[in-house]
Design an enzyme around this catalytic site. Structure first.
Site, PDB file in Angstrom:
ATOM      1  N   TYR A  76       1.641   5.122  -2.536  1.00  0.00           N
ATOM      2  CA  TYR A  76       1.906   6.520  -2.155  1.00  0.00           C
ATOM      3  C   TYR A  76       3.321   6.935  -2.556  1.00  0.00           C
ATOM      4  CZ  TYR A  76      -2.568   6.315   0.014  1.00  0.00           C
ATOM      5  OH  TYR A  76      -3.903   6.166   0.186  1.00  0.00           O
ATOM      6  N   HIS A 127      -9.538   0.906 -11.039  1.00  0.00           N
ATOM      7  CA  HIS A 127      -9.113   1.886 -10.012  1.00  0.00           C
ATOM      8  C   HIS A 127      -7.637   2.248 -10.179  1.00  0.00           C
ATOM      9  CE1 HIS A 127      -8.139   3.599  -6.098  1.00  0.00           C
ATOM     10  NE2 HIS A 127      -7.352   2.567  -5.821  1.00  0.00           N
ATOM     11  N   PHE A 128      -6.794   1.227 -10.331  1.00  0.00           N
ATOM     12  CA  PHE A 128      -5.384   1.617 -10.351  1.00  0.00           C
ATOM     13  C   PHE A 128      -4.910   2.107 -11.722  1.00  0.00           C
ATOM     14  CE2 PHE A 128      -4.628  -3.141 -10.399  1.00  0.00           C
ATOM     15  CZ  PHE A 128      -3.900  -3.239 -11.571  1.00  0.00           C
ATOM     16  N   HIS A 129      -5.719   1.856 -12.761  1.00  0.00           N
ATOM     17  CA  HIS A 129      -5.343   2.499 -14.020  1.00  0.00           C
ATOM     18  C   HIS A 129      -5.715   3.987 -13.989  1.00  0.00           C
ATOM     19  CE1 HIS A 129      -4.354  -1.487 -15.559  1.00  0.00           C
ATOM     20  NE2 HIS A 129      -3.618  -0.825 -16.428  1.00  0.00           N
ATOM     21  N   HIS A 186       0.813  -1.215   0.000  1.00  0.00           N
ATOM     22  CA  HIS A 186       0.000   0.000   0.000  1.00  0.00           C
ATOM     23  C   HIS A 186       0.849   1.270   0.000  1.00  0.00           C
ATOM     24  CE1 HIS A 186      -3.572   2.188  -0.392  1.00  0.00           C
ATOM     25  NE2 HIS A 186      -3.108   3.028   0.513  1.00  0.00           N
ATOM     26  N   ARG A 217     -10.477 -10.061 -12.185  1.00  0.00           N
ATOM     27  CA  ARG A 217      -9.252  -9.508 -12.726  1.00  0.00           C
ATOM     28  C   ARG A 217      -8.302 -10.677 -13.012  1.00  0.00           C
ATOM     29  NH1 ARG A 217      -6.017  -6.722  -7.621  1.00  0.00           N
ATOM     30  NH2 ARG A 217      -4.368  -6.614  -9.178  1.00  0.00           N
ATOM     31  N   ARG A 218      -7.254 -10.439 -13.802  1.00  0.00           N
ATOM     32  CA  ARG A 218      -6.190 -11.421 -14.008  1.00  0.00           C
ATOM     33  C   ARG A 218      -6.669 -12.802 -14.431  1.00  0.00           C
ATOM     34  NH1 ARG A 218      -2.702 -10.039  -8.570  1.00  0.00           N
ATOM     35  NH2 ARG A 218      -1.312  -8.587  -9.550  1.00  0.00           N
TER      36      ARG A 218
HETATM   37 FE1  HAS Z   1      -5.868   2.273  -4.168  1.00  0.00          FE
HETATM   38  C1  HAS Z   1      -6.169  -1.162  -4.563  1.00  0.00           C
HETATM   39  C2  HAS Z   1      -7.921   2.151  -1.440  1.00  0.00           C
HETATM   40  C3  HAS Z   1      -5.402   5.650  -3.645  1.00  0.00           C
HETATM   41  C4  HAS Z   1      -3.264   2.244  -6.396  1.00  0.00           C
HETATM   42  N1  HAS Z   1      -4.910   0.814  -5.272  1.00  0.00           N
HETATM   43  C5  HAS Z   1      -5.199  -0.525  -5.305  1.00  0.00           C
HETATM   44  C6  HAS Z   1      -4.299  -1.183  -6.206  1.00  0.00           C
HETATM   45  C7  HAS Z   1      -3.447  -0.222  -6.686  1.00  0.00           C
HETATM   46  C8  HAS Z   1      -3.852   1.039  -6.106  1.00  0.00           C
HETATM   47  C9  HAS Z   1      -2.278  -0.438  -7.628  1.00  0.00           C
HETATM   48  O1  HAS Z   1      -9.036  -0.003   0.460  1.00  0.00           O
HETATM   49  C10 HAS Z   1      -4.347  -2.659  -6.577  1.00  0.00           C
HETATM   50  C11 HAS Z   1      -3.378  -3.486  -5.835  1.00  0.00           C
HETATM   51  C12 HAS Z   1      -3.480  -4.922  -6.332  1.00  0.00           C
HETATM   52  O2  HAS Z   1      -2.827  -5.239  -7.343  1.00  0.00           O
HETATM   53  O3  HAS Z   1      -4.238  -5.685  -5.750  1.00  0.00           O
HETATM   54  N2  HAS Z   1      -6.576   3.642  -2.828  1.00  0.00           N
HETATM   55  C13 HAS Z   1      -7.415   3.386  -1.801  1.00  0.00           C
HETATM   56  C14 HAS Z   1      -7.717   4.630  -1.100  1.00  0.00           C
HETATM   57  C15 HAS Z   1      -7.024   5.621  -1.743  1.00  0.00           C
HETATM   58  C16 HAS Z   1      -6.291   4.981  -2.806  1.00  0.00           C
HETATM   59  C17 HAS Z   1      -8.612   4.797   0.087  1.00  0.00           C
HETATM   60  N3  HAS Z   1      -4.597   3.677  -4.891  1.00  0.00           N
HETATM   61  C18 HAS Z   1      -4.568   5.000  -4.535  1.00  0.00           C
HETATM   62  C19 HAS Z   1      -3.506   5.661  -5.247  1.00  0.00           C
HETATM   63  C20 HAS Z   1      -2.897   4.710  -6.028  1.00  0.00           C
HETATM   64  C21 HAS Z   1      -3.597   3.467  -5.789  1.00  0.00           C
HETATM   65  C22 HAS Z   1      -3.160   7.127  -5.108  1.00  0.00           C
HETATM   66  C23 HAS Z   1      -1.744   4.801  -6.960  1.00  0.00           C
HETATM   67  C24 HAS Z   1      -1.055   5.876  -7.203  1.00  0.00           C
HETATM   68  N4  HAS Z   1      -6.876   0.783  -3.214  1.00  0.00           N
HETATM   69  C25 HAS Z   1      -7.624   0.941  -2.087  1.00  0.00           C
HETATM   70  C26 HAS Z   1      -8.096  -0.372  -1.626  1.00  0.00           C
HETATM   71  C27 HAS Z   1      -7.600  -1.318  -2.509  1.00  0.00           C
HETATM   72  C28 HAS Z   1      -6.837  -0.561  -3.493  1.00  0.00           C
HETATM   73  C29 HAS Z   1      -8.932  -0.686  -0.462  1.00  0.00           C
HETATM   74  C30 HAS Z   1      -7.781  -2.841  -2.448  1.00  0.00           C
HETATM   75  C31 HAS Z   1      -8.875  -3.263  -3.330  1.00  0.00           C
HETATM   76  C32 HAS Z   1      -9.004  -4.770  -3.336  1.00  0.00           C
HETATM   77  O4  HAS Z   1     -10.004  -5.274  -2.816  1.00  0.00           O
HETATM   78  O5  HAS Z   1      -8.120  -5.475  -3.859  1.00  0.00           O
HETATM   79  C33 HAS Z   1      -6.981   7.086  -1.338  1.00  0.00           C
HETATM   80  O6  HAS Z   1      -5.655   7.461  -1.053  1.00  0.00           O
HETATM   81  C34 HAS Z   1      -7.580   8.017  -2.346  1.00  0.00           C
HETATM   82  C35 HAS Z   1      -7.671   9.447  -1.828  1.00  0.00           C
HETATM   83  C36 HAS Z   1      -7.869  10.430  -2.949  1.00  0.00           C
HETATM   84  C37 HAS Z   1      -8.751  11.443  -2.962  1.00  0.00           C
HETATM   85  C38 HAS Z   1      -8.829  12.363  -4.166  1.00  0.00           C
HETATM   86  C39 HAS Z   1      -8.299  13.783  -3.899  1.00  0.00           C
HETATM   87  C40 HAS Z   1      -8.278  14.590  -5.170  1.00  0.00           C
HETATM   88  C41 HAS Z   1      -7.277  15.440  -5.563  1.00  0.00           C
HETATM   89  C42 HAS Z   1      -7.365  16.106  -6.927  1.00  0.00           C
HETATM   90  C43 HAS Z   1      -7.851  17.541  -6.862  1.00  0.00           C
HETATM   91  C44 HAS Z   1      -8.131  18.048  -8.228  1.00  0.00           C
HETATM   92  C45 HAS Z   1      -8.013  19.351  -8.622  1.00  0.00           C
HETATM   93  C46 HAS Z   1      -8.350  19.740 -10.030  1.00  0.00           C
HETATM   94  C47 HAS Z   1      -7.596  20.428  -7.714  1.00  0.00           C
HETATM   95  C48 HAS Z   1      -9.669  11.705  -1.844  1.00  0.00           C
HETATM   96  C49 HAS Z   1      -6.082  15.709  -4.730  1.00  0.00           C
HETATM   97  C50 HAS Z   1      -9.779  20.180 -10.010  1.00  0.00           C
HETATM   98  C51 HAS Z   1     -10.195  20.944 -11.180  1.00  0.00           C
HETATM   99  C52 HAS Z   1     -11.486  21.064 -11.563  1.00  0.00           C
HETATM  100  C53 HAS Z   1     -11.792  21.884 -12.717  1.00  0.00           C
HETATM  101  C54 HAS Z   1     -12.589  20.363 -10.903  1.00  0.00           C
END
Ligand code: HAS
Length: 542
Positions: free
Chosen positions: A221, A368-370, A217, A433-434
């Site tokens: 990050y 999700h991860f793509h 995990h 998946r996979r």
């Molecule tokens: Fe995830 C599975 C939960 C973030 C990558 N994640 C994965 C896997 C990968 C991955 C590779 O709880 C698969 C692993 C595998 O092979 O099995 N993930 C989360 C949560 C977050 C999260 C809670 N993941 C990421 C990030 C990744 C990533 C970042 C890669 C870089 N993930 C999971 C969970 C799994 C999981 C479970 C397991 C699933 C399973 O069952 O297998 C959080 O950190 C996300 C928080 C993000 C936000 C968004 C904030 C938005 C921002 C943008 C602002 C935009 C602006 C522009 C300012 C709350 C900062 C706006 C402009 C306008 C005009 C509107």
């Protein structure tokens, strides 16, 4: 830039793009197999290509790019050039990682390491694959030490001064990486190497997965934080604005350091052998790690809006019109931010236990991860490349390159729209998946999934064109006309509050982190060690 620093940074960045190209070929082919569009010749396997795709893109491309980028920023902000010890450690890291990557890639191509990028037991590769992983991890530590030494030296020679924001963030990123990789090091050294060499008969499989996810995990990050460095430090300068708050940026990085490690069990929510209480504790901590990302979103909106209003923007969203849409250095990372909104929402869904039961091990997770790593992070890294290469090599980013970069970004977004949205949808319909092409004996559910798989393959093909375009742009950047390109480092707004010195009291943060890790992991690991029912022999995959 000192020529010697340029060489080190470029070696990392160019190796990263080579890995992206090879990983892209593997990705395209496995996508076409999955949709039933092609069958592979010469007994090449689907899982073999999937392993190559995952390792080359998710591990090799990212790690090399990140280390190259961090070294460039540390050189730029901490004294203008690298200390010779930091540079030497950077090269040592580079050669160790490269030796590991070459060995691992050869073994994957020989079908002796078809264990996917999540290489936990019981699947078992050739022992040399794990030795190669050790080289990659220890090599990355060497690079981390180079960054720490440069930072320490700067702090000692600039007593009582706040370190530059970029370098602070680089230290957090590498510190998190170092602590996170300890888990996978234990797994590789004490479980996978003894198992694959035949020194032990069985290993505790759930423990192997737990150790992997302790690392797996924070790995995500490790990909995200350098993108956040770009969003916090670089983007304000590119748009002509200022960083909203230095203190807020540092606080969000400290929170990411503290909460990104003790959360690995949210990848094992559906697994037996781990008590629900500890899954619950880690889910709570997972929701804590969402907070700094929400703070990041807030800070970015503030930067954009304050800048727009300073230029006379009116109305709720008038500031959007004041952003430099034709500047690829802004456009590509901004699209990454935009996509991170749905991507992050998907993460929150994954982390919620009941909803995880619906999506776990389906193509939803792949979707999700793509969006996260392969869009938000990748587009940000591409955006960085457009100024990093010319800034390091003394060349200019021409208007043509801006246009080619924007075209590349749009191609990527179109490909990802097709691929990721069909992955999310078909995942909710239950498609695993996979799994190589199969209709599960023409089961009606599986037959229903097939059109989505074809759309995924179309999206994947467009993305492959995107890979070719970025590789071509990198080549053009290397041959761009000579001249000056700025290394954009933002300044903080005058109205921002001063940054408390406590953010650089590393012993406090590391101590809190260690306590959190012990709280989250001691009992579940003890339970696993005492559970004889989870031992298994290795499954030879070759
Ligand atoms: Fe995830 C599975 C939960 C973030 C990558 N994640 C994965 C896997 C990968 C991955 C590779 O709880 C698969 C692993 C595998 O092979 O099995 N993930 C989360 C949560 C977050 C999260 C809670 N993941 C990421 C990030 C990744 C990533 C970042 C890669 C870089 N993930 C999971 C969970 C799994 C999981 C479970 C397991 C699933 C399973 O069952 O297998 C959080 O950190 C996300 C928080 C993000 C936000 C968004 C904030 C938005 C921002 C943008 C602002 C935009 C602006 C522009 C300012 C709350 C900062 C706006 C402009 C306008 C005009 C509107």
């Amino acid at each position: 830039f000192d020529r010697r620093d340029t060489r080190l940074v470029l070696a990392h960045i160019l190796f990263a793009f080579l890995a992206l190209l090879l990983g892209g070929v593997a990705g395209l082919l496995q996508g076409l197999v999955r949709s039933g569009s092609i069958t592979l010749p010469y007994e090449i396997g689907y899982y073999q290509l999937l392993t190559a795709h995952g390792i080359l893109m998710a591990i090799v491309f990212t790690t090399y790019f990140i280390i190259g980028f961090l070294y460039s920023g540390v050189a730029r902000t901490l004294g203008g050039q690298l200390l010779s010890i930091s540079r030497s450690l950077g090269w040592l890291g580079f050669f160790m990682m490269t030796a590991g990557t070459v060995i691992a890639t050869i073994l994957i191509l020989l079908n002796k390491a078809t264990v996917l990028y999540t290489f936990y037991a019981p699947m078992m590769a050739s022992p040399w694959f794990y030795v190669a992983l050790v080289l990659i991890v220890v090599g990355s530590w060497m690079s981390g030490f180079g960054i720490f030494i440069q930072y320490r030296y700067w702090k000692r020679t600039h007593k009582a001064k706040l370190s530059p924001l970029f370098s602070f963030m680089a230290v957090v990123t590498m510190l998190m990486w170092l602590i996170a990789t300890l888990g996978v090091a234990v797994e590789v050294l004490f479980q996978l190497i003894p198992l694959s060499f035949g020194w032990v008969e069985t290993v505790n499989v759930t423990l192997s997965r737990t150790l992997f996810w302790y690392f797996g995990h924070p790995l995500v990050y490790f990909w995200l934080l350098p993108a956040y460095i770009c969003w916090y430090v670089i983007i304000p300068k590119i748009i002509g604005g200022k960083i909203f708050s230095d203190a807020l940026a540092r606080l969000s990085f400290i929170m990411l350091l503290l909460f990104s490690i003790p959360v690995g069990l949210h990848h094992q929510l559906m697994e037996p052998g781990i008590s629900p209480v500890w899954k619950y504790v880690q889910v709570i901590l997972t929701f804590m790690v969402v907070v700094p990302s929400l703070m990041t979103a807030f800070s970015l909106f503030a930067t954009f809006e304050l800048h727009g209003r300073s230029l006379g923007a009116k109305g709720l969203f008038g500031w959007l019109k004041k952003l430099p849409w034709k500047d690829v250095r802004f456009f590509a990372p901004f699209m990454g931010m935009l996509i991170f909104i749905p991507a992050g929402a998907g993460g929150i869904i994954n982390a919620s236990d009941q909803m995880n039961a619906v999506v776990h091990n389906t193509l939803w997770v792949t979707g999700h991860f793509h969006l996260t790593v392969a869009t938000s992070v990748a587009l940000t890294f591409f955006g960085i490349t457009y100024w990093l290469i010319p800034a390091m090599t003394g060349r200019v980013l021409t208007p043509l390159l801006h246009k080619l970069g924007i075209a590349q970004t749009i191609t990527w977004l179109i490909g990802m729209f097709f691929m990721s949205s069909s992955m999310h949808t078909v995942g909710l319909l239950g498609s695993p998946r996979r799994t190589a092409f199969t209709t599960y004996q023409d089961h009606p559910d599986a037959v229903l999934w097939m059109p989505y798989h074809v759309v995924m393959a179309i999206g994947g093909t467009i993305l492959f064109i995107g890979v070719l375009m970025i590789v071509m742009n990198v080549i053009l950047l290397l041959r761009a006309p000579k001249g000056y390109t700025e290394y954009p480092i933002g300044e903080v707004t005058e109205t921002a509050e001063p940054t408390p010195a406590i953010f650089e009291k590393w012993s406090i943060w590391v101590a809190i982190l260690v306590v959190l890790i012990f709280v989250a992991y001691t009992v579940p690991v003890m339970e696993l060690l005492n559970n004889p029912g989870v031992g298994a022999k290795g499954m030879v995959t070759w």
